[in-house]
Structure formats: structure tokens, C-alpha cells
Design a protein around this motif. Structure first.
Motif, PDB file in Angstrom:
ATOM      1  N   VAL A 258      40.253  42.569  39.366  1.00 24.53           N
ATOM      2  CA  VAL A 258      39.193  43.315  38.678  1.00 24.53           C
ATOM      3  C   VAL A 258      37.888  43.003  39.383  1.00 24.53           C
ATOM      4  O   VAL A 258      37.472  41.835  39.467  1.00 24.53           O
ATOM      5  CB  VAL A 258      39.112  42.927  37.194  1.00 24.53           C
ATOM      6  N   LEU A 259      37.251  44.033  39.910  1.00 27.56           N
ATOM      7  CA  LEU A 259      36.008  43.884  40.670  1.00 27.56           C
ATOM      8  C   LEU A 259      34.867  44.539  39.908  1.00 27.56           C
ATOM      9  O   LEU A 259      34.880  45.744  39.657  1.00 27.56           O
ATOM     10  CB  LEU A 259      36.160  44.513  42.052  1.00 27.56           C
ATOM     11  N   VAL A 294      45.681  37.257  37.411  1.00 27.45           N
ATOM     12  CA  VAL A 294      44.577  38.204  37.549  1.00 27.45           C
ATOM     13  C   VAL A 294      43.443  37.531  38.314  1.00 27.45           C
ATOM     14  O   VAL A 294      43.102  36.371  38.067  1.00 27.45           O
ATOM     15  CB  VAL A 294      44.066  38.681  36.177  1.00 27.45           C
ATOM     16  N   GLN A 295      42.890  38.272  39.239  1.00 23.94           N
ATOM     17  CA  GLN A 295      41.731  37.803  39.987  1.00 23.94           C
ATOM     18  C   GLN A 295      40.509  38.592  39.523  1.00 23.94           C
ATOM     19  O   GLN A 295      40.545  39.825  39.447  1.00 23.94           O
ATOM     20  CB  GLN A 295      41.959  38.003  41.489  1.00 23.94           C
ATOM     21  N   PHE A 296      39.435  37.886  39.209  1.00 27.39           N
ATOM     22  CA  PHE A 296      38.205  38.547  38.757  1.00 27.39           C
ATOM     23  C   PHE A 296      37.093  38.230  39.749  1.00 27.39           C
ATOM     24  O   PHE A 296      36.863  37.070  40.097  1.00 27.39           O
ATOM     25  CB  PHE A 296      37.803  38.068  37.368  1.00 27.39           C
ATOM     26  N   GLN A 303      28.346  36.203  45.203  1.00 24.24           N
ATOM     27  CA  GLN A 303      29.670  36.619  44.748  1.00 24.24           C
ATOM     28  C   GLN A 303      30.374  35.480  44.025  1.00 24.24           C
ATOM     29  O   GLN A 303      30.418  34.353  44.518  1.00 24.24           O
ATOM     30  CB  GLN A 303      30.501  37.084  45.936  1.00 24.24           C
ATOM     31  N   GLU A 304      30.893  35.783  42.853  1.00 27.15           N
ATOM     32  CA  GLU A 304      31.602  34.785  42.057  1.00 27.15           C
ATOM     33  C   GLU A 304      33.027  35.270  41.827  1.00 27.15           C
ATOM     34  O   GLU A 304      33.245  36.432  41.480  1.00 27.15           O
ATOM     35  CB  GLU A 304      30.888  34.567  40.727  1.00 27.15           C
ATOM     36  N   GLU A 305      33.965  34.367  42.020  1.00 20.72           N
ATOM     37  CA  GLU A 305      35.376  34.733  41.966  1.00 20.72           C
ATOM     38  C   GLU A 305      36.130  33.756  41.079  1.00 20.72           C
ATOM     39  O   GLU A 305      35.914  32.546  41.152  1.00 20.72           O
ATOM     40  CB  GLU A 305      35.951  34.728  43.381  1.00 20.72           C
ATOM     41  N   LEU A 306      36.993  34.315  40.247  1.00 24.64           N
ATOM     42  CA  LEU A 306      37.818  33.499  39.354  1.00 24.64           C
ATOM     43  C   LEU A 306      39.271  33.919  39.501  1.00 24.64           C
ATOM     44  O   LEU A 306      39.579  35.113  39.574  1.00 24.64           O
ATOM     45  CB  LEU A 306      37.391  33.683  37.893  1.00 24.64           C
ATOM     46  N   MET A 307      40.156  32.938  39.530  1.00 24.98           N
ATOM     47  CA  MET A 307      41.588  33.194  39.468  1.00 24.98           C
ATOM     48  C   MET A 307      42.044  32.840  38.065  1.00 24.98           C
ATOM     49  O   MET A 307      41.985  31.677  37.645  1.00 24.98           O
ATOM     50  CB  MET A 307      42.342  32.360  40.506  1.00 24.98           C
TER      51      MET A 307
END
Length: 421
Positions: A258-259, A294-296, A303-307
Motif C-alpha cells: 500500500v503506497l 503487507v508492506q506500507f 519516505q517511511e516504510e513499514l512491514m
């Protein structure tokens, strides 16, 4: 400094008034003149006392109930003032200045009725009251903050104002007392009309709920207890003289990314950005329940990324991230989109949520869909906010093979948002 000078001149003015009234009584004489002087003498003395009274003796506290909540929730605020010198004060005006982030009211789904004119929601009034403390040492003021929006809201000061009976002396004081309330994004209910999955050979979408598909045969095997009678391959059974059943290709779920586009070109679309946050959170949590991986990604200034996985900690990280982000007014989202897609595996479903749409973003989405990637672009805007350029891009995306859906007031005001995957 200016306030001190103003108070000094008012103090001199009170002394001059008292001197004039005393002079009038001395020269005029008689009962009436002296009665006026002594009748107004307490008023003058109180004005002089109030000029010298230090408002710095007041200390303030602020409490919230609850301090952590969900957007749209009501918060009760209690302001408590304490002082060490219990001297008489005729009246006291207490004002609790609200931060700018609380200027609007989050009425949850109803707020999207004003998606095309969000400034209508900017109608919150200042919170103030008047009390008559006299000799009280402790004063309490309670008020209700209704429909608190998402975000971290910081309260910094409490203002107090008092004065004398004649309104000649007026004193103000700002007491520093810092408190925060944290409101997470409202958890909307989202319905996916079809699940995102793939077969071992070839790629196609498969509808939910998850069932075993029997339209792609990968081979045959010996009959086993529990196999359906309709799965028997009669031709092979007759040839081998034993029961043989068809073996079907197993469906596997694809991981989801989800981007969220963290920018809006038009500042008047801040409400559409709030909808993008709510929708992206709902899609991430819904996909997490379905697929478990899910990857957010938040494409903002940094840029911030969460697994995300089926763990409570992952859910808390997502809530914390979406509770604090604010929209950028300029970005190169189309470049970030292509860059991120090139770094992700081709077998991941990509869901893009954005409150802005231009020709460059549309070209990027089309390029991704032509690379045999499963892309779903969700665009949020009001019916009366669309420009001619955006309408042209929407028409082109709707006629292409790319997954696209435009969400307007009609979709966002419904109890359940249906997303066509």
C-alpha cells in the motif's frame, strides 16, 4: 513591556481620579461631597490593589479525558488554576487557546459531504469562561472538545484576564502549561469486491472468499478419501483400472504493498488527504487480515516504510505513523512511484492511494500496468474539485488495463467504502 507601561499609566490615572475627588470634597465641603469621596474610596483602593496584585501567583494544570483516542471522538478538558495569595478578585476570564490543528471538526463520514468545500468545517470557537473567584484558591473550568480531528494537538498556554469594578484597570497573564492529545486516524470499514491472487501458471484475479478453484487442471493422481466424485478422471481411470482424480492448480495469495502519496498540489484538498489516510489505513489492515504480509509506504518528504504482519506491534506502528503525518504541498511522487515499483517484486499487488492526480502520475501508472504488474490506483477528490486535466487523465486510466477508481463524496459518505480490485 508595553503592558507594564499601560498598567503604570492606568495606576496614575486612578490616583489622579482619587485626588480630584478628594480636592472636590475639601473645597466643596458638606455631607454630599465627603460621602462621594468615602463611597468611592474602596473602589479606588481595590483598583490600586489590583494594579499591584501579581497574577504570576496563578499556576495552571490541564487534563484530558481521554488523552489518546480516535479521530471524531469527543474529549473532555479540565483546566485547574491555583494561587497562593487568597486575595479578593472580582472576576476572572479564563481562555484556553486551541492549537491550529483543532480549527476544524472531524465528523467522520459526514465531513465528506463538504469534500469540495472543506473550509465549511472550520467553525470551532475559542474556549473561554468567566468566573467570580473572590477569595477562592482553586478554580476549575471544564469544557468539551467535540469531533477532535486526527493528529497530535499541542496546547501551550492558558490565558487569564481580570480587572476592577470600573474597568479602568485590566490585567492579563499567559501561563505556560504544555499538554498533548493524540488522535489516531478513524478506522473505516472497507470492502474489497475481489481478492488479489495469482495462479502458478498465468496471472488473473480470483474472487473472495478463498475457495479451491477447479478450472485449471495441472495433472492427475490416485483417488484419496475426501476427494469429490466430480473430480474423477474417468478416461484415465478406465485406462489404469483404478480410480484417478484430477489435480488442480493451487491458488496462492500475493503480497500487498500500500503506497500513500503524502503530497497535495492544492491546499484546499486537505480533506481529501484525510480521506486518503483513512482509506490507506483501512486497506492495509484489511489486507493484513487476508494475506498476513503487507508492506506500507508513505511517500512524503522522508519516505517511511513499514512491514506489517499479524502482530499487535505492527498495527501500533501503522497507527502511530498515520496519526502524525501532514501533507506536502509539492513533491515528485511520479518519480517515487516508478522508483518504488522497480524495487518491489513483480508478484506483489500495488495499491496506490492519492489525493492528487496529474498527467505525470497517470503516465507512471500506465507504465507500471504495462509491465505486467497488478496496480490499483485510488484517487480521492470532490465532484466540484476536478480540473479539466484531471478529468482527461481519469478518462484515460478508466479505458486502460490499469486498475483505477475515483472516490468522491458519494463513496466516502457511505458506511462502507467498496473498492473494486
Amino acid at each position: 513591556m508595553i503592558a507594564s507601561i499601560r498598567t503604570f499609566f492606568r495606576f496614575i490615572f486612578v490616583l489622579v481620579l482619587a485626588g480630584l475627588l478628594f480636592s472636590y470634597a475639601m473645597f466643596q465641603g458638606g455631607f454630599v461631597s465627603w460621602f462621594l469621596f468615602f463611597g468611592f474610596l474602596p473602589v479606588f483602593l481595590y483598583s490600586l490593589f489590583l494594579t499591584l496584585y501579581p497574577l504570576s501567583s496563578f499556576k495552571a494544570e490541564r487534563q484530558f479525558s481521554p488523552k489518546y483516542g480516535e479521530a471524531g471522538q469527543d474529549i473532555q478538558v479540565e483546566v485547574t488554576l491555583r494561587r497562593f495569595l487568597p486575595l479578593p478578585i472580582f472576576y476572572l476570564i479564563i481562555e484556553d487557546p486551541l492549537p491550529e490543528s483543532l480549527n476544524w471538526k472531524d465528523t467522520r463520514a459526514k465531513k465528506y459531504l463538504f469534500l469540495s468545500r472543506p473550509n465549511v468545517l472550520m467553525n470551532r470557537e475559542a474556549k473561554k469562561t468567566i468566573l467570580f473567584p473572590w477569595f477562592k484558591r482553586k478554580l476549575t473550568y471544564q469544557y468539551m472538545l467535540d469531533h477532535v480531528p486526527r493528529g497530535r494537538h499541542t496546547f501551550n498556554t492558558v490565558k487569564i484576564v481580570t480587572g476592577d469594578f470600573l474597568g479602568i484597570i485590566k490585567k492579563r497573564k499567559e501561563i505556560e502549561v504544555q499538554n498533548d492529545i493524540h488522535m489516531r486516524a478513524w478506522n473505516r470499514t472497507t470492502k474489497l469486491s475481489s481478492g488479489m491472487s495469482a495462479f502458478d501458471e498465468g496471472r488473473q484475479s480470483a474472487f473472495l472468499p478463498q475457495v479451491r478453484h477447479t478450472n485449471v487442471v495441472s495433472g492427475v493422481r490416485d483417488y484419496a478419501p475426501g476427494d469429490r466424485f466430480s473430480w474423477v478422471d474417468w478416461k484415465t481411470t478406465a485406462k489404469k483400472q483404478r480410480l484417478v482424480t484430477k489435480e488442480f492448480e493451487q491458488e496462492k495469495n500475493k503480497d500487498v504493498t500500500v503506497l500513500l502519496n503524502g503530497a497535495i498540489e492544492d491546499t484546499d484538498r486537505w480533506l481529501a488527504f484525510e480521506a486518503a489516510i483513512e482509506l490507506s489505513q483501512s486497506l492495509a489492515r484489511h489486507s493484513l487480515n487476508l494475506y498476513g504480509n503487507v508492506q506500507f509506504i508513505h511517500a512524503g518528504a522522508v519516505q517511511e516504510e513499514l512491514m506489517l504482519s499479524n502482530r499487535r506491534r505492527s498495527d501500533e506502528q501503522l497507527i502511530q505513523l498515520l496519526s502524525t503525518i501532514q501533507p506536502l504541498q509539492s513533491s515528485s511522487f511520479e518519480e517515487q512511484l516508478i522508483k518504488e515499483a522497480s524495487l518491489r517484486a513483480a508478484d506483489r499487488n500495488l495499491i496506490i492511494v492519492s489525493a492528487e492526480l496529474n498527467q505525470q502520475i497517470g503516465e507512471s501508472v500506465l507504465r507500471l500496468s504495462q509491465q505486467a504488474r497488478d496496480v490499483l490506483f485510488l484517487f480521492i477528490a470532490g465532484n466540484k474539485q476536478l480540473t479539466n486535466q484531471e478529468q482527461a487523465v481519469i478518462n484515460r486510466l478508466e479505458q486502460s488495463i490499469a486498475g483505477f477508481q475515483w472516490l468522491s463524496e458519494d463513496h466516502l459518505t457511505s458506511e462502507i467504502i467498496e473498492v473494486n480490485t
